[in-house]
Structures are given as C-alpha cells and as structure tokens.
Design an enzyme around this catalytic site. Structure first.
Site, PDB file in Angstrom:
ATOM      1  N   HIS A   1     -41.936   9.613   2.688  1.00 54.69           N
ATOM      2  CA  HIS A   1     -40.922   8.568   2.811  1.00 54.69           C
ATOM      3  C   HIS A   1     -39.638   9.021   2.122  1.00 54.69           C
ATOM      4  O   HIS A   1     -39.678   9.457   0.980  1.00 54.69           O
ATOM      5  CB  HIS A   1     -41.439   7.275   2.178  1.00 54.69           C
ATOM      6  CG  HIS A   1     -40.793   6.056   2.728  1.00 54.69           C
ATOM      7  ND1 HIS A   1     -39.490   5.732   2.484  1.00 54.69           N
ATOM      8  CD2 HIS A   1     -41.278   5.084   3.543  1.00 54.69           C
ATOM      9  CE1 HIS A   1     -39.189   4.605   3.103  1.00 54.69           C
ATOM     10  NE2 HIS A   1     -40.263   4.197   3.743  1.00 54.69           N
TER      11      HIS A   1
ATOM     12  N   ARG B   1     -31.720  -0.275   3.777  1.00 56.39           N
ATOM     13  CA  ARG B   1     -30.924   0.315   4.857  1.00 56.39           C
ATOM     14  C   ARG B   1     -30.524  -0.749   5.869  1.00 56.39           C
ATOM     15  O   ARG B   1     -29.461  -0.662   6.480  1.00 56.39           O
ATOM     16  CB  ARG B   1     -31.700   1.443   5.522  1.00 56.39           C
ATOM     17  CG  ARG B   1     -31.758   2.661   4.613  1.00 56.39           C
ATOM     18  CD  ARG B   1     -32.514   3.793   5.231  1.00 56.39           C
ATOM     19  NE  ARG B   1     -33.939   3.533   5.053  1.00 56.39           N
ATOM     20  CZ  ARG B   1     -34.884   4.000   5.840  1.00 56.39           C
ATOM     21  NH1 ARG B   1     -34.592   4.752   6.851  1.00 56.39           N
ATOM     22  NH2 ARG B   1     -36.139   3.725   5.606  1.00 56.39           N
TER      23      ARG B   1
END
Length: 102
Positions: A61, A84
């Site tokens: 990740h 994000r």
C-alpha cells in the site's frame, strides 16, 4: 476441506518469516499491518500438515503515514483512500507526484 483464516504476516521481518520465504523482495519496505501480523496461525497450520497457497500475493500500500521523529519505523499508520478522495496527493521525498491518484 477446512479453511483457516488467521490473518497476515506482513509485519514479520525476521529472516525465517513467511515474508522472507515468499517475498524477500519486500523485506526492505515498511508495513501498515499491525505488529501482531506475524503469520503465527499460518505457521501453526503448516506444522500440522495444512497446505497454504498464494502466499506470494502480498499487498503493498503506497500511503503509510510517517510519524515525525520515527521516520524509519517498519510499522506505519495506513492513510486511507479517503485522504486522496478529498484531494490529497501522493508525493515522493522530493515533493513530486508519482501516481495518478484518480
């Protein structure tokens, strides 16, 4: 068949770990797994004859948060996609974007 779901092994960086066995190329990376994710359940199952499969598929990740003052810690806090989703950008050490966040 019996399926044993015991959790991951991404936080075991010892030389005899499942990570070292199946994905030694990832040993240098930090993890967002909890420190308890050491593959103990998988190892116990294998010791009594259980078969494991696809252990080479380890998720990496890109958004582990760095704690100021502990930048080299092997265990990182996972910054969820939500960051994000509200406009956060992924930047490298030089401040350059390296991913298309969309």
């Amino acid at each position: 068949p019996v399926i044993l779901a015991s959790g991951g092994f991404g936080a075991d960086f010892t030389q005899n770990s499942l990570l070292a066995q199946y994905r030694p190329d990832l040993m240098h990376l930090p993890t967002s797994n909890g420190e308890h994710c050491t593959g103990d359940g998988i190892k116990m199952g294998e010791e009594v004859g259980a078969a494991s499969l696809d252990l080479e598929w380890v998720q990496v990740h890109p958004t582990g948060l760095v704690k100021v003052g502990d930048e080299d810690a092997k265990v990182k806090f996972l910054a969820a996609e939500a960051l994000r989703g509200v406009g956060g950008l992924l930047l490298d050490a030089e401040g350059n974007r390296f991913a298309n966040e969309l």
